[in-house]
Design a protein around this motif. Structure first.
Motif, PDB file in Angstrom:
ATOM      1  N   ALA A 172       8.761  23.007  -1.561  1.00 26.42           N
ATOM      2  CA  ALA A 172       9.030  21.657  -1.067  1.00 26.42           C
ATOM      3  C   ALA A 172       9.116  20.719  -2.266  1.00 26.42           C
ATOM      4  CB  ALA A 172       7.920  21.207  -0.126  1.00 26.42           C
ATOM      5  N   THR A 173      10.143  19.872  -2.280  1.00 30.91           N
ATOM      6  CA  THR A 173      10.352  18.904  -3.349  1.00 30.91           C
ATOM      7  C   THR A 173      10.528  17.537  -2.716  1.00 30.91           C
ATOM      8  OG1 THR A 173      11.489  20.605  -4.634  1.00 30.91           O
ATOM      9  CG2 THR A 173      11.777  18.329  -5.351  1.00 30.91           C
ATOM     10  N   PHE A 174       9.810  16.542  -3.232  1.00 34.17           N
ATOM     11  CA  PHE A 174       9.970  15.177  -2.732  1.00 34.17           C
ATOM     12  C   PHE A 174       9.843  14.206  -3.886  1.00 34.17           C
ATOM     13  CE2 PHE A 174       5.398  15.469  -2.778  1.00 34.17           C
ATOM     14  CZ  PHE A 174       4.963  14.185  -3.056  1.00 34.17           C
ATOM     15  N   ALA A 175      10.356  12.992  -3.663  1.00 34.93           N
ATOM     16  CA  ALA A 175      10.238  11.937  -4.674  1.00 34.93           C
ATOM     17  C   ALA A 175      10.081  10.595  -3.983  1.00 34.93           C
ATOM     18  CB  ALA A 175      11.456  11.907  -5.584  1.00 34.93           C
ATOM     19  N   ALA A 176       9.090   9.838  -4.436  1.00 36.55           N
ATOM     20  CA  ALA A 176       8.938   8.459  -4.005  1.00 36.55           C
ATOM     21  C   ALA A 176       9.895   7.605  -4.840  1.00 36.55           C
ATOM     22  CB  ALA A 176       7.501   7.989  -4.195  1.00 36.55           C
ATOM     23  N   THR A 177      10.318   6.483  -4.306  1.00 31.34           N
ATOM     24  CA  THR A 177      11.256   5.611  -4.988  1.00 31.34           C
ATOM     25  C   THR A 177      10.738   5.221  -6.370  1.00 31.34           C
ATOM     26  OG1 THR A 177      12.002   4.740  -2.874  1.00 31.34           O
ATOM     27  CG2 THR A 177      12.507   3.415  -4.822  1.00 31.34           C
ATOM     28  N   GLY A 178      11.570   5.455  -7.377  1.00 33.93           N
ATOM     29  CA  GLY A 178      11.210   5.085  -8.731  1.00 33.93           C
ATOM     30  C   GLY A 178      10.224   6.007  -9.405  1.00 33.93           C
ATOM     31  N   ARG A 179       9.913   7.135  -8.803  1.00 32.35           N
ATOM     32  CA  ARG A 179       8.931   8.069  -9.359  1.00 32.35           C
ATOM     33  C   ARG A 179       9.606   9.424  -9.589  1.00 32.35           C
ATOM     34  NH1 ARG A 179       3.890   6.337 -10.708  1.00 32.35           N
ATOM     35  NH2 ARG A 179       2.955   8.167  -9.800  1.00 32.35           N
ATOM     36  N   SER A 180       8.943  10.278 -10.328  1.00 31.25           N
ATOM     37  CA  SER A 180       9.487  11.605 -10.588  1.00 31.25           C
ATOM     38  C   SER A 180       9.284  12.513  -9.375  1.00 31.25           C
ATOM     39  CB  SER A 180       8.820  12.217 -11.822  1.00 31.25           C
ATOM     40  OG  SER A 180       7.436  12.348 -11.598  1.00 31.25           O
ATOM     41  N   GLU A 181      10.026  13.614  -9.363  1.00 27.34           N
ATOM     42  CA  GLU A 181       9.903  14.593  -8.286  1.00 27.34           C
ATOM     43  C   GLU A 181       8.562  15.296  -8.345  1.00 27.34           C
ATOM     44  OE1 GLU A 181      14.308  16.337  -7.239  1.00 27.34           O
ATOM     45  OE2 GLU A 181      12.987  17.524  -8.493  1.00 27.34           O
ATOM     46  N   HIS A 182       8.086  15.673  -7.170  1.00 24.75           N
ATOM     47  CA  HIS A 182       6.879  16.491  -7.057  1.00 24.75           C
ATOM     48  C   HIS A 182       7.247  17.734  -6.265  1.00 24.75           C
ATOM     49  CE1 HIS A 182       3.881  13.652  -8.593  1.00 24.75           C
ATOM     50  NE2 HIS A 182       4.677  12.729  -8.095  1.00 24.75           N
ATOM     51  N   THR A 207       0.796  -1.230   0.000  1.00 27.37           N
ATOM     52  CA  THR A 207       0.000   0.000   0.000  1.00 27.37           C
ATOM     53  C   THR A 207       0.826   1.276   0.000  1.00 27.37           C
ATOM     54  OG1 THR A 207      -0.127  -0.031   2.407  1.00 27.37           O
ATOM     55  CG2 THR A 207      -1.901  -1.133   1.194  1.00 27.37           C
ATOM     56  N   SER A 208       2.140   1.182   0.065  1.00 30.02           N
ATOM     57  CA  SER A 208       2.966   2.387   0.087  1.00 30.02           C
ATOM     58  C   SER A 208       4.315   2.143  -0.580  1.00 30.02           C
ATOM     59  CB  SER A 208       3.174   2.881   1.516  1.00 30.02           C
ATOM     60  OG  SER A 208       3.905   1.941   2.250  1.00 30.02           O
ATOM     61  N   THR A 209       4.897   3.236  -1.030  1.00 31.12           N
ATOM     62  CA  THR A 209       6.222   3.238  -1.639  1.00 31.12           C
ATOM     63  C   THR A 209       7.112   4.152  -0.808  1.00 31.12           C
ATOM     64  OG1 THR A 209       5.241   2.959  -3.823  1.00 31.12           O
ATOM     65  CG2 THR A 209       7.465   3.809  -3.764  1.00 31.12           C
ATOM     66  N   PRO A 210       8.368   3.807  -0.579  1.00 32.37           N
ATOM     67  CA  PRO A 210       9.236   4.690   0.208  1.00 32.37           C
ATOM     68  C   PRO A 210       9.428   6.059  -0.447  1.00 32.37           C
ATOM     69  CG  PRO A 210      10.236   2.529  -0.063  1.00 32.37           C
ATOM     70  CD  PRO A 210       9.043   2.562  -0.957  1.00 32.37           C
ATOM     71  N   VAL A 211       9.507   7.086   0.383  1.00 37.98           N
ATOM     72  CA  VAL A 211       9.836   8.430  -0.084  1.00 37.98           C
ATOM     73  C   VAL A 211      11.334   8.592   0.116  1.00 37.98           C
ATOM     74  CG1 VAL A 211       9.506  10.895   0.306  1.00 37.98           C
ATOM     75  CG2 VAL A 211       7.558   9.336   0.453  1.00 37.98           C
ATOM     76  N   GLU A 212      12.041   8.865  -0.974  1.00 38.25           N
ATOM     77  CA  GLU A 212      13.497   8.961  -0.904  1.00 38.25           C
ATOM     78  C   GLU A 212      13.972  10.187  -0.139  1.00 38.25           C
ATOM     79  OE1 GLU A 212      15.370   8.604  -4.695  1.00 38.25           O
ATOM     80  OE2 GLU A 212      14.350   6.723  -5.144  1.00 38.25           O
ATOM     81  N   TYR A 213      13.341  11.332  -0.399  1.00 43.87           N
ATOM     82  CA  TYR A 213      13.793  12.561   0.243  1.00 43.87           C
ATOM     83  C   TYR A 213      12.686  13.604   0.230  1.00 43.87           C
ATOM     84  CZ  TYR A 213      14.346  14.078  -4.582  1.00 43.87           C
ATOM     85  OH  TYR A 213      14.109  14.378  -5.894  1.00 43.87           O
TER      86      TYR A 213
END
Length: 153
Positions: free
Chosen positions: A95-105, A76-82
């Motif tokens: 604020a900038t974040f990215a889940a593992t294997g996904r693009s930045e938001h 149900t969840s993917t790790p958030v890298e940063y």
């Protein structure tokens, strides 16, 4: 007997085809939750600036705390890298974040947020898969004597 083999093969094929959809749904769920957490940071920072005044030295500064879960990898969840929060001008941050294997938001924050020291313009950087972080926000004055939100852990 052939029917049972065909049923088993069909079941395996359906499971194999559904795994990418499950991974995508987990990533979208994590991103949506993290967007909500960033909105809570935005609300707390704006509340500090609108409702509180920086205090003189030696007096505890007004504060707000925001809890940020950094989820483990699961169905149900993917790790958030940063997560990075960078002050981009006198009245706002990004604020900038990215889940593992996904693009930045990116998420705009309507308050100037800096890390630890109000006189430095350092970026807030958080991470840690499976950890729960508490971000403490205080309102203080920067080097130009303007109110700024200081984030610390």
């Amino acid at each position: 007997m052939i029917r049972y083999v065909l049923v088993a093969l069909l079941a395996v094929a359906l499971v194999a085809l559904s795994i990418p959809a499950i991974d995508h749904a987990a990533a979208v769920s994590t991103e949506r939750q993290f967007q909500s957490d960033l909105a809570a940071i935005d609300d707390a920072a704006v509340s500090l600036l609108e409702n509180e005044e920086p205090t003189p030295d030696g007096v505890p500064a007004p504060r707000r705390t925001v809890s940020l879960p950094f989820p483990d990898d699961s169905l149900t969840s993917t790790p958030v890298e940063y997560l990075r929060i960078e002050r981009i001008h006198e009245t706002g941050s990004l604020a900038t974040f990215a889940a593992t294997g996904r693009s930045e938001h990116q998420h705009p924050i309507d308050a100037p947020i800096v890390h630890a020291d109000p006189h430095e313009n350092e970026t807030v950087e958080l991470g840690g898969v499976g950890e729960h972080r508490t971000l403490t926000l205080t309102v203080e004055r920067d080097e130009r004597d303007e109110p700024v939100v200081v984030a610390s852990q």
